[in-house]
Design a protein around this motif. Sequence first.
Motif, PDB file in Angstrom:
ATOM      1  N   THR A  65      31.175  39.597  22.761  1.00  0.00           N
ATOM      2  CA  THR A  65      31.093  39.377  21.082  1.00  0.00           C
ATOM      3  C   THR A  65      32.616  39.117  20.676  1.00  0.00           C
ATOM      4  O   THR A  65      33.623  39.704  21.207  1.00  0.00           O
ATOM      5  CB  THR A  65      30.634  40.545  20.473  1.00  0.00           C
ATOM      6  N   LYS A  66      32.761  38.449  19.655  1.00  0.00           N
ATOM      7  CA  LYS A  66      34.142  37.755  18.848  1.00  0.00           C
ATOM      8  C   LYS A  66      34.867  39.240  18.371  1.00  0.00           C
ATOM      9  O   LYS A  66      36.039  39.460  18.115  1.00  0.00           O
ATOM     10  CB  LYS A  66      33.849  36.954  17.968  1.00  0.00           C
ATOM     11  N   GLU A  67      33.676  40.442  18.121  1.00  0.00           N
ATOM     12  CA  GLU A  67      34.558  41.492  17.828  1.00  0.00           C
ATOM     13  C   GLU A  67      35.193  42.254  19.033  1.00  0.00           C
ATOM     14  O   GLU A  67      36.068  43.391  18.664  1.00  0.00           O
ATOM     15  CB  GLU A  67      33.555  42.358  17.089  1.00  0.00           C
ATOM     16  N   SER A  68      34.790  42.046  20.302  1.00  0.00           N
ATOM     17  CA  SER A  68      35.266  42.964  21.251  1.00  0.00           C
ATOM     18  C   SER A  68      36.634  42.624  21.595  1.00  0.00           C
ATOM     19  O   SER A  68      37.410  41.472  21.266  1.00  0.00           O
ATOM     20  CB  SER A  68      34.574  42.500  22.537  1.00  0.00           C
ATOM     21  N   GLN A 108      23.285  40.286  22.903  1.00  0.00           N
ATOM     22  CA  GLN A 108      23.141  40.086  21.542  1.00  0.00           C
ATOM     23  C   GLN A 108      22.429  41.170  20.719  1.00  0.00           C
ATOM     24  O   GLN A 108      22.909  41.475  19.681  1.00  0.00           O
ATOM     25  CB  GLN A 108      22.101  38.671  21.249  1.00  0.00           C
ATOM     26  N   ALA A 114      27.747  30.531  25.083  1.00  0.00           N
ATOM     27  CA  ALA A 114      28.614  30.718  23.986  1.00  0.00           C
ATOM     28  C   ALA A 114      28.292  29.638  23.227  1.00  0.00           C
ATOM     29  O   ALA A 114      28.694  29.525  21.838  1.00  0.00           O
ATOM     30  CB  ALA A 114      30.014  30.577  24.669  1.00  0.00           C
ATOM     31  N   ASP A 149      25.509  30.516  21.022  1.00  0.00           N
ATOM     32  CA  ASP A 149      25.620  31.541  19.867  1.00  0.00           C
ATOM     33  C   ASP A 149      27.030  31.788  19.639  1.00  0.00           C
ATOM     34  O   ASP A 149      28.031  32.054  20.176  1.00  0.00           O
ATOM     35  CB  ASP A 149      25.322  32.906  20.622  1.00  0.00           C
ATOM     36  N   PRO A 150      27.515  31.121  18.381  1.00  0.00           N
ATOM     37  CA  PRO A 150      28.673  31.065  17.915  1.00  0.00           C
ATOM     38  C   PRO A 150      29.412  32.343  17.590  1.00  0.00           C
ATOM     39  O   PRO A 150      30.613  32.714  17.439  1.00  0.00           O
ATOM     40  CB  PRO A 150      28.663  30.340  16.457  1.00  0.00           C
ATOM     41  N   THR A 151      28.657  33.787  17.741  1.00  0.00           N
ATOM     42  CA  THR A 151      29.323  34.962  17.685  1.00  0.00           C
ATOM     43  C   THR A 151      29.841  35.472  18.834  1.00  0.00           C
ATOM     44  O   THR A 151      30.428  36.667  19.034  1.00  0.00           O
ATOM     45  CB  THR A 151      28.309  35.953  17.047  1.00  0.00           C
ATOM     46  N   LEU A 152      29.837  34.627  20.047  1.00  0.00           N
ATOM     47  CA  LEU A 152      30.117  35.045  21.186  1.00  0.00           C
ATOM     48  C   LEU A 152      31.418  34.252  21.611  1.00  0.00           C
ATOM     49  O   LEU A 152      31.457  32.949  21.254  1.00  0.00           O
ATOM     50  CB  LEU A 152      29.041  34.985  22.250  1.00  0.00           C
ATOM     51  N   GLN A 153      31.881  34.783  22.823  1.00  0.00           N
ATOM     52  CA  GLN A 153      33.366  33.974  23.267  1.00  0.00           C
ATOM     53  C   GLN A 153      33.397  34.250  24.978  1.00  0.00           C
ATOM     54  O   GLN A 153      33.403  35.436  25.094  1.00  0.00           O
ATOM     55  CB  GLN A 153      34.490  34.200  22.340  1.00  0.00           C
TER      56      GLN A 153
END
Length: 324
Positions: free
Chosen positions: A186-189, A237, A255, A258-262
């Motif tokens: 996730t982009k928060e990781s 997710q 990715a 799902d734009p919340t992943l990278q």
Amino acid sequence: MNRRRITVRAGVLAVVALLAASCGSPGKPVDPAPVGDAGWPQPAHVGGPDASAGGGSDTSCNPLASLAPDKGISIPDGSTMARIKKSGKLIAGVDQTTYLFGFRNPTSGNLEGFDIDLVNEIARQIFGAPEGHVQFRAITSGQRADVLKKQQVDIVVRTYSITCARKKDVQFSSVYYVAGQRLLVTKESKATKLADLSGKKVCAAKMSTSAAKIATDPAKLVAITVDNWSDCLVMLQQGQVDAISTDDTILAGMAAQDPTLQVVGDRFSQENYGIGVPKENTDMVKFVNAVLENIRNSGAWQNSYRRWVEPSLGPASPPQPQYQ
């Protein structure tokens, strides 16, 4: 007072008594069943680590050396290709859950992607056109070798990494694509490498070289294995795993959905994709290699790559073949 008035009065009093009873105290309410935290449902067949998956540690051969194609693309009488042509169908084991490489278009219902383009081109060289002549069989990563050994399919084109261990059971074409294992988070990781995920849950498909890497990495990851990469995506997710680790080609498709992943980090493996063929069908291996030579030289490889992969992973060229 006559009898009729007595009857009417009694009826009215009965109705009043009934209404009074209905407005009385309902009594002590019953406590509802206690509600705890409800976890997300898991996909079917979730498993643990598989250190032997893929057999990437076997170095007993040159895994990339395939059988040299015959000159030109021909279909001799009595060959495997002649049998396929007579049957009217090329049976291909493919993926239907990996966006960009092998996935079902939700609008048309058709299978599409880079791998699907290769199947269609092989069918074109046998039948003149792929339409109506390809029977796609959707399989998991763990089924690839089995369907070939049992000759339930003519070819497997499913992001299939070539290894020496696998070549003991099936034949492979020359390399048609080179990928590398990375991470999807996730982009928060804050994780950018496997070492950042020590003690964390990392997902991979069963019987994949990616699963073997996760199981044996010194970071001591908690390996989670599933049937399909789409199962890993759902688990990430929903927060059931902390990362997915596999080939960058597969991760790029996730990715893109799902734009919340990278996709993060550098490649820490090299995955050489080949087309799987039943062990006995050496003529089919040579034929497939001749078709791949044509795909590389005609620009068909580049056209397919630009359509499906380049927007996510940037420019690339077809790998050069190695032959025995």
